[in-house]
Write an enzyme that holds these catalytic residues in place. Sequence first.
Site, short mmCIF file in Angstrom:
data_model
loop_
_atom_site.label_atom_id
_atom_site.label_comp_id
_atom_site.label_asym_id
_atom_site.label_seq_id
_atom_site.Cartn_x
_atom_site.Cartn_y
_atom_site.Cartn_z
N LYS A 182 27.67 2.97 101.50
CA LYS A 182 28.06 2.76 102.88
C LYS A 182 28.44 1.07 103.57
O LYS A 182 28.69 0.18 102.83
CB LYS A 182 25.92 2.81 103.44
CG LYS A 182 25.23 4.33 103.16
CD LYS A 182 26.34 4.88 104.00
CE LYS A 182 25.55 6.17 103.59
NZ LYS A 182 24.98 6.83 102.61
C1 LIG Z 1 23.46 8.05 103.31
C2 LIG Z 1 22.63 8.94 104.08
C3 LIG Z 1 21.87 8.76 103.90
C4 LIG Z 1 20.44 8.36 103.26
O1 LIG Z 1 20.43 7.21 102.69
P1 LIG Z 1 20.01 7.01 100.91
O2 LIG Z 1 19.77 5.50 101.20
O3 LIG Z 1 20.85 7.30 99.88
O4 LIG Z 1 18.17 7.88 101.06
C5 LIG Z 1 21.03 9.97 105.05
N1 LIG Z 1 21.89 10.54 105.98
C6 LIG Z 1 23.34 10.32 106.22
C7 LIG Z 1 23.93 10.75 107.23
C8 LIG Z 1 23.56 9.41 104.83
O5 LIG Z 1 25.16 9.33 104.97
#
Ligand SMILES: *Cc1c(COP(=O)(O)O)cnc(C)c1O
Length: 374
Positions: A182
Amino acid sequence: MDFLPFTRPSIDEDTIARVAEVLRSGWLTTGPQCAAFETRLSELCGGRTVRVFNSGTAALEIALRLAGIGPGDEVITTPLSWVATANVILTVGARPVFVDVEATTRNIDLTRIEAAITPRTKALLPVDLAGLPVDRERLYAIADAHGLRVIEDAAQSFGATWRGKPIGSCGDFVAFSFHANKNITTGEGGALVLPDAGLAPLAEKLRLQGVTRHADGEMSVDVLGGKANLTDIAAAIGLGQLKHLHAFTTRRRALARRYFERLDPALELGLPLAEFEQSNWHMFQVLLPLARMRISRGEFIARMKARGIGVGVHYPAIHLFRLYRELGWREGDFPVAEAIGRAIVTLPLFPAMADTDVDRVCAALAEVLTEAVT
Ligand SMILES: *Cc1c(COP(=O)(O)O)cnc(C)c1O
């Protein structure tokens, strides 16, 4: 030439030093670093109350629980997202109700939401795919008109804005992810912006076994909580990352612009919406002209890899995974999301990339596609 991955975190030396300090401090789990991280996140979200978790998934699941969503309830969401978005709805015992996406934004089609509302609908759970914000005015107008809660899956849109306001600074629940890929990372981690500071004690209980610790040293347990607390090691990474939030977003936007300048229109790729004010450009994703290609998406990715370029797939439509098919969804249910899910690829985009890396990707794309298109 070095392999260019589709993404790579940028961790500076100051952050590495902060982490080393935490490791030497004798306190590794949730503690002062998490508290400081929550304070900084709150400042970035207009002073709203924020609690951190060990994943974005946990933040979403706890938001659903805080909103009182459970068995018998329906939650409207998009079929074009990371599968976590729909999984959390199943986890709390509710039913996801998918609404197809818009071809232009690749986000949930707001014009189709009202037709999907039933007496069981409790919440809307939209996703800002690739960091492009869903229209918040229209979203909340629908929610308000029907008395629905909103849980914004802003896992990909931390640092993006809506009409000049940071995502997270307004609205109902807003969940972020700090997964390694992210825009801002803690390795693994997440955060939830609360609509009401009064929910913070319950959020804290749900993230750590339902335990409340009292001033006299005693503890009590009155709800079933899980294990979703963040470590101070992770929070220290997050604090180091936040210093770069603005620079990262600016750089991502510049790289995205360069893709638009450099991608050859003759390749007939499906381009993302060219929006540079609000989106944080979490990903740069194009649709392959599959109908005219002699090779599969998998083979395309392999050929790009052979040229030193990493390409990702984010994401196949959720309702076509076997788990979801077994719950009743079928091919053809959401044709726009399905077509995008089949053709989409994520090209390299991360702050440390050079302008010339974009040019390299575009050149490789042109080579591979020219060879593969009939
Ligand atoms: C990354 C992501 C998640 C989940 O996040 P994690 O930290 O991996 O649990 C949920 N929704 C979207 C759209 C994502 O890109």
